[in-house]
Design an enzyme around this catalytic site. Structure first.
Site, short mmCIF file in Angstrom:
data_model
loop_
_atom_site.label_atom_id
_atom_site.label_comp_id
_atom_site.label_asym_id
_atom_site.label_seq_id
_atom_site.Cartn_x
_atom_site.Cartn_y
_atom_site.Cartn_z
N CYS A 1 0.97 -1.57 0.17
CA CYS A 1 -0.05 -0.04 0.33
C CYS A 1 0.89 1.08 0.32
O CYS A 1 0.37 2.61 -0.48
CB CYS A 1 -0.99 0.33 1.02
SG CYS A 1 -0.20 0.11 3.02
N GLU B 1 -5.59 4.39 -7.58
CA GLU B 1 -4.55 3.41 -7.26
C GLU B 1 -4.65 1.71 -8.65
O GLU B 1 -5.33 1.17 -8.84
CB GLU B 1 -5.18 2.54 -5.62
CG GLU B 1 -3.84 1.95 -5.41
CD GLU B 1 -4.24 1.40 -3.59
OE1 GLU B 1 -5.29 0.45 -3.84
OE2 GLU B 1 -3.49 1.02 -2.95
P1 NAD Z 1 -10.23 -6.37 -0.47
O1 NAD Z 1 -10.61 -5.17 -0.22
O2 NAD Z 1 -11.01 -6.67 -1.28
O3 NAD Z 1 -10.06 -7.06 1.02
C1 NAD Z 1 -9.53 -7.21 2.13
C2 NAD Z 1 -9.99 -8.32 2.52
O4 NAD Z 1 -11.16 -7.17 2.85
C3 NAD Z 1 -10.37 -9.80 2.36
O5 NAD Z 1 -10.46 -10.38 2.96
C4 NAD Z 1 -11.82 -9.64 2.33
O6 NAD Z 1 -12.68 -10.78 1.58
C5 NAD Z 1 -12.24 -8.66 2.15
N1 NAD Z 1 -13.16 -7.79 1.99
C6 NAD Z 1 -13.65 -7.24 1.01
N2 NAD Z 1 -15.47 -7.12 1.03
C7 NAD Z 1 -15.56 -7.30 2.05
C8 NAD Z 1 -16.86 -6.92 2.92
N3 NAD Z 1 -17.77 -6.67 2.24
N4 NAD Z 1 -16.93 -7.72 3.60
C9 NAD Z 1 -16.17 -7.71 5.28
N5 NAD Z 1 -14.49 -8.01 4.29
C10 NAD Z 1 -14.66 -7.84 2.99
O7 NAD Z 1 -8.60 -5.86 -0.48
P2 NAD Z 1 -6.97 -6.92 -0.86
O8 NAD Z 1 -7.36 -6.72 -2.45
O9 NAD Z 1 -6.97 -8.13 -0.79
O10 NAD Z 1 -5.57 -5.86 -0.84
C11 NAD Z 1 -5.02 -4.88 -1.35
C12 NAD Z 1 -5.97 -3.18 -1.17
O11 NAD Z 1 -5.76 -3.23 0.05
C13 NAD Z 1 -5.13 -2.10 -1.84
O12 NAD Z 1 -6.39 -1.34 -2.44
C14 NAD Z 1 -4.36 -1.63 -0.90
O13 NAD Z 1 -3.72 -0.17 -1.36
C15 NAD Z 1 -4.57 -1.91 0.36
N6 NAD Z 1 -3.97 -2.35 1.43
C16 NAD Z 1 -3.91 -0.87 1.99
C17 NAD Z 1 -2.37 -1.52 3.94
C18 NAD Z 1 -2.56 -0.01 4.51
O14 NAD Z 1 -1.68 -0.48 5.42
N7 NAD Z 1 -2.65 1.76 4.47
C19 NAD Z 1 -1.97 -2.33 3.26
C20 NAD Z 1 -2.16 -3.64 2.86
C21 NAD Z 1 -3.25 -2.63 1.85
O1 6OD Z 2 4.90 -2.36 7.74
C1 6OD Z 2 3.47 -1.80 8.25
O2 6OD Z 2 3.44 -2.30 9.59
C2 6OD Z 2 2.53 -1.77 7.50
N1 6OD Z 2 1.59 -2.35 7.81
C3 6OD Z 2 2.75 -2.11 6.33
C4 6OD Z 2 1.77 -1.74 5.19
C5 6OD Z 2 1.49 -1.70 4.01
C6 6OD Z 2 0.78 -2.17 2.77
O3 6OD Z 2 0.75 -2.45 2.33
#
Ligand code: NAD
Ligand code: 6OD
Length: 492
Positions: free
Chosen positions: A294, A396
């Site tokens: 992210c 994104e």
């Molecule tokens: P996603 O939102 O599709 O899914 C994340 C989780 O949520 C999964 O476990 C999924 O099954 C669950 N989920 C999906 N819809 C749901 C609902 N309606 N109710 C409850 N749970 C639900 O995200 P992803 O594709 O797994 O991950 C990628 C995204 O995550 C990117 O946008 C990335 O930027 C973001 N991300 C952010 C951070 C951060 O720290 N800000 C870290 C990692 C990933």
């Molecule tokens: O390093 C961490 O603690 C953290 N929360 C990273 C998040 C990464 C997102 O993809």
């Protein structure tokens, strides 16, 4: 190493009320390197989620609730030790699910999975509590202090990009603060969470303290958790639009929410930077984990006087990235998480080209001439020449790509970097100390790095502004979220 993938060919089960259970509904867990099925996963239905929530609630006042803080923290240290004892299994499982490189899994993801338990176990024991001496009219006064109680039953919903790292980043402080949890990993990456359930069982975590449910979001385990009246808090990392859906679902129960969401992170490169450091740092910040962190930089702004030189240098470095078999120690970048995600990334590339982008390098799917052609690989890609309102500059992508634009003045760079609906992280490259502080402080983000990227101290506040999140994690910020401070007022 793939021969050593735990449960290969078998079924990954839910872990509920201290038992591993599987029902009729199974879904396939796919290896993105070649599209093969690694194993099948038991999807938790509404009844299973309900049993997990009830077990978690019961555990709050059972053995776990009666343990002292130091007894609980000793158990968390045992969890960290047990992850390390099965280190190779965790690495193999994470690589098979995600296709991430051996280097990344071995040096970052799995070590952090263990470290997260240690840091929060240690931190919670050193927390202090507020105390006020309050004057009263009768002169006797009162003593006001606060005790931290657990929030209750916490649903931990995690994404696929850093599966164990991000799951444990939430789980560890939630447990350290005395809560009980139901964890739901992404449907794309169920394996290390299942190993973690085995570890919890091995170390003797009391029944119901840690539960694991597998499944999807809508009409599946994710939604069953966020709408369940027995869940007190939802901590979620994932896409911003999923965050909005969860917020709506959790509204009726007025559940506490902590969200780490998407990003469209900017890097600003001033002409007074250390050029080599800025290039090296930008290669890392754009392409680490195939751009699926992210915090990855998808927008680079480079001062005009060094723009052409910088683009040329980044192109050479992007073309030197070794894409391939994750198990090969020389591989820098594996496939993206799935063929579906690859299609999404490629559709962004097509839209960039249609909007008139210059393709500096990449822009498509690599051809290997071997089995890797069945995998979800994407070329490391650099675009230039797009206006700031182009789709790939605004949205994104979450893939190995960046767009580079020139700027003339510091004010212009700050305005361009901040021109986003997201606000997670920013990176500034300059050797001018005053400019470093000035620009970093103007970034509308939760984390601003200067002359580095993704350098973590786990005690610092971590999170995003705008569409990038709600609340802060890290150190006491995490512990505060997972605690209910209760005021005790004693009349003296
Ligand atoms: P996603 O939102 O599709 O899914 C994340 C989780 O949520 C999964 O476990 C999924 O099954 C669950 N989920 C999906 N819809 C749901 C609902 N309606 N109710 C409850 N749970 C639900 O995200 P992803 O594709 O797994 O991950 C990628 C995204 O995550 C990117 O946008 C990335 O930027 C973001 N991300 C952010 C951070 C951060 O720290 N800000 C870290 C990692 C990933
Ligand atoms: O390093 C961490 O603690 C953290 N929360 C990273 C998040 C990464 C997102 O993809």
């Amino acid at each position: 190493m793939y021969e050593k993938v735990p449960h290969a060919g078998g079924v990954l089960k839910n872990y509920v009320a201290g038992e591993f259970i599987a029902g009729e509904n199974l879904f396939a867990n796919i290896n993105p390197v070649d599209g093969s099925v690694i194993n099948r996963v038991a999807e938790a239905d509404g009844v299973t989620v309900d049993v997990a929530v009830k077990a978690a609630r019961q555990a709050l006042t059972g053995e776990w609730g009666r343990m002292t803080q130091s007894e609980r923290c000793k158990l968390l240290h045992k969890v960290a030790d047990a992850i390390e004892a099965r280190f190779d299994e965790f690495v193999a499982a994470e690589m098979a699910d995600t296709g991430k490189s051996f280097f990344q899994a071995r040096n970052i993801d799995i070590p952090r999975g263990a470290a997260n338990f240690r840091i929060f176990a240690d931190l919670v024991t050193s927390q202090s509590s507020e105390c006020f001496q309050t004057p009263t009219d009768d002169g006797r006064g009162a003593l006001n202090y606060a005790v931290n109680k657990p929030l209750g039953v916490v649903a931990v919903i995690a994404p696929w990009n850093l599966p164990l790292l991000l799951l444990t980043w939430k789980l560890a402080p939630a447990l350290a603060a005395g809560n009980t949890v139901i964890a739901k990993p992404s449907e794309e990456t169920p394996a290390t969470a299942t190993l973690l359930a085995e570890v919890m069982h091995e170390v003797g975590m009391p029944t119901g303290v840690f539960n694991l449910v597998h499944g999807f979001g809508p009409n599946s385990a994710g939604e069953f958790l966020t709408t369940h009246p027995g869940v007190d808090a939802v901590t979620f990392t994932g896409e911003s639009k999923t965050g909005s859906a969860i917020m709506r679902a959790a509204a009726d129960g007025v559940k506490a929410l902590s969200f780490e969401l998407g990003g469209k992170n900017a890097g600003i490169i001033f002409d007074d930077c250390d050029f080599e450091e800025a290039v090296n740092g930008s290669v890392r910040s754009v392409f680490t984990n195939g751009g699926q962190v992210c915090l990855c930089t998808e927008r680079l702004y480079v001062q005009r006087s060094i723009f052409d030189r910088f683009v040329a240098a980044l192109k050479i470095r992007a073309e030197a990235i070794n894409i391939g078999w994750p198990l090969d120690e020389s591989t820098d970048m594996g496939p993206v998480i799935s063929h579906k995600h690859r299609d999404k990334v490629i559709s962004y590339f097509e839209s960039a080209k249609a909007e008139g982008a210059t393709v500096v390098t990449g822009g498509g799917i690599p051809e290997f001439g071997d089995d890797r052609d069945k995998g979800a690989f994407v070329q490391p890609t650099i675009f230039t020449g797009l206006p700031e309102d182009a789709r790939i500059v605004k949205e994104e992508v979450f893939g190995p790509v960046c767009h580079i634009a020139p700027f003339d003045t510091e004010e212009e760079a700050v305005a361009m970097a901040n021109n986003s609906n997201y606000g997670l992280a920013a990176t500034v490259w300059t050797t001018n100390l005053q400019r470093a502080h000035r620009v970093a402080q103007q970034m509308e983000v939760g984390v601003a790095w200067v002359n580095t990227w993704y350098l973590r101290d786990l005690r610092t506040p971590f999170g995003g502004v705008k569409l990038s999140g709600v609340g802060r994690e890290g150190g006491v910020h995490s512990l505060n979220f997972y605690s209910e401070p209760t005021n005790i007022c004693i009349k003296l």
